[in-house]
Write an enzyme that holds these catalytic residues in place. Structure first.
Site, short mmCIF file in Angstrom:
data_model
loop_
_atom_site.label_atom_id
_atom_site.label_comp_id
_atom_site.label_asym_id
_atom_site.label_seq_id
_atom_site.Cartn_x
_atom_site.Cartn_y
_atom_site.Cartn_z
N CYS A 71 2.59 7.82 6.05
CA CYS A 71 1.67 6.72 5.79
C CYS A 71 1.04 6.96 4.42
O CYS A 71 0.31 7.92 4.22
CB CYS A 71 0.59 6.65 6.87
SG CYS A 71 -0.66 5.38 6.54
N HIS A 163 11.83 0.05 5.80
CA HIS A 163 11.20 -1.19 5.34
C HIS A 163 12.26 -2.23 5.03
O HIS A 163 13.32 -1.91 4.49
CB HIS A 163 10.38 -0.94 4.08
CG HIS A 163 9.20 -0.05 4.29
ND1 HIS A 163 7.97 -0.54 4.70
CD2 HIS A 163 9.05 1.28 4.17
CE1 HIS A 163 7.12 0.47 4.81
NE2 HIS A 163 7.76 1.59 4.50
N GLU A 212 3.54 -4.19 10.17
CA GLU A 212 3.93 -2.81 10.42
C GLU A 212 4.38 -2.63 11.87
O GLU A 212 3.70 -3.08 12.80
CB GLU A 212 2.76 -1.85 10.14
CG GLU A 212 2.42 -1.73 8.66
CD GLU A 212 1.57 -0.50 8.37
OE1 GLU A 212 2.02 0.61 8.69
OE2 GLU A 212 0.47 -0.67 7.82
N CYS A 221 -0.31 -1.26 3.26
CA CYS A 221 0.69 -0.27 3.67
C CYS A 221 1.20 0.41 2.42
O CYS A 221 1.83 -0.23 1.57
CB CYS A 221 1.83 -0.95 4.43
SG CYS A 221 3.17 0.17 4.91
N GLY A 224 4.94 0.71 2.30
CA GLY A 224 5.45 -0.64 2.10
C GLY A 224 5.30 -1.12 0.68
O GLY A 224 6.19 -1.79 0.13
#
Length: 278
Positions: A71, A163, A212, A221, A224
């Site tokens: 993350c 992703h 997500e 994110c 992301g």
């Protein structure tokens, strides 16, 4: 259990100091505490733990209890937590994650961390590394169809998490609660995927919204944003140095052409400390 609520541009998590606390059944705890009506409210739970190979270790659990490998916003908050709370006071920090050891550069102002630059490593572009079931070397601007019959063109990247990036004319009007789950659960993604929708504003600027896996739409994110920057370059829509506008704020992403590494920089903030019965 003692906890700290933190966020990176609105991507909020519940942090527990694993140097002092032990969390039994963290997946169940993540589900209970992440609930925004009956719990503390967050996008998930992050444990800050000792490490044998780095300065500390991060374990992440999404709001639905599923494990996250990485993350980007969460790891910046880990850096601020361990520095500001005196656990590890280095301006260059190494954090162990399920997607490898990440190196972070901390910007210190008045003895506190103001922002963090994270070396996110090299993006994975091969389908088997993402992972995704696809018979090509890369998934760049490829057509997919959701269960409802809607057709999208996606570019797939892993920056620790899978992703899928779709470029649109305008992100504001998208019905993510409907579109997101369909895209997240496409059969080509054996581990599901995070879905990003990108509006290109210029060669150095994009706007994105994110759905997500395990958490739904979040305000930001980090992985992301990195994936969107990489996808934008692969589709010849931006340069390698990009500011990404998310619902919660901005991140600066640079995809280094010499090392192939992606760097992400942004803030991290405390919200409050508390105790909760488990």
């Amino acid at each position: 259990m003692k906890f700290t609520k933190m966020h990176g541009i609105g991507n909020d998590y519940i942090y527990v100091n694993g140097f002092e606390e032990t969390v039994q059944n963290p997946s169940e705890v993540a589900i209970q505490l992440s609930d925004r009506r009956f719990g503390i409210g967050a996008d998930g739970l992050i444990l800050i733990l000792p490490s044998d190979v780095a300065d500390c270790r991060m374990e992440m659990f999404n709001a639905d209890g599923s494990i996250g490998k990485m993350c980007g916003n969460g790891i910046r908050c880990v850096a601020k937590y361990v520095y500001d709370r005196g656990i590890v006071q280095k301006d260059v920090l190494r954090v162990e994650t399920r997607s490898g050891i990440k190196t972070l550069q901390l910007r210190i102002e008045d003895g506190k961390v103001s922002s963090v630059r994270v070396n996110m490593g090299r993006p994975a572009l091969k389908p088997e590394e993402i992972p995704a079931h696809f018979n090509k070397e890369r998934i760049v601007d490829e057509e997919v169809q959701t269960a409802s019959g809607r057709v999208w063109r996606i570019t797939c990247v892993s920056v620790g998490n899978p992703h899928a990036v779709a470029f649109v004319d305008e992100v504001g009007g998208l019905d993510l609660p409907t579109i997101g789950p369909e895209m997240e659960n496409l059969p080509i993604f054996p581990e599901r995927a995070n879905i990003e929708f990108v509006q290109v504003l210029g060669p150095h600027e994009i706007r994105m919204r994110v759905w997500e896996r395990g958490s739904g739409e979040t305000w930001a994110c980090g992985t992301g944003a990195c994936a969107c920057a990489v996808a934008s370059v692969l589709n010849a829509k931006t340069d390698r140095d990009v500011t990404v506008h998310l619902r919660g704020g901005d991140l600066h992403i640079f995809w280094d052409p010499n090392t192939d590494e992606v760097f992400m920089e942004g803030p991290a903030a405390f919200v409050f400390d508390g105790t909760v019965e488990i």
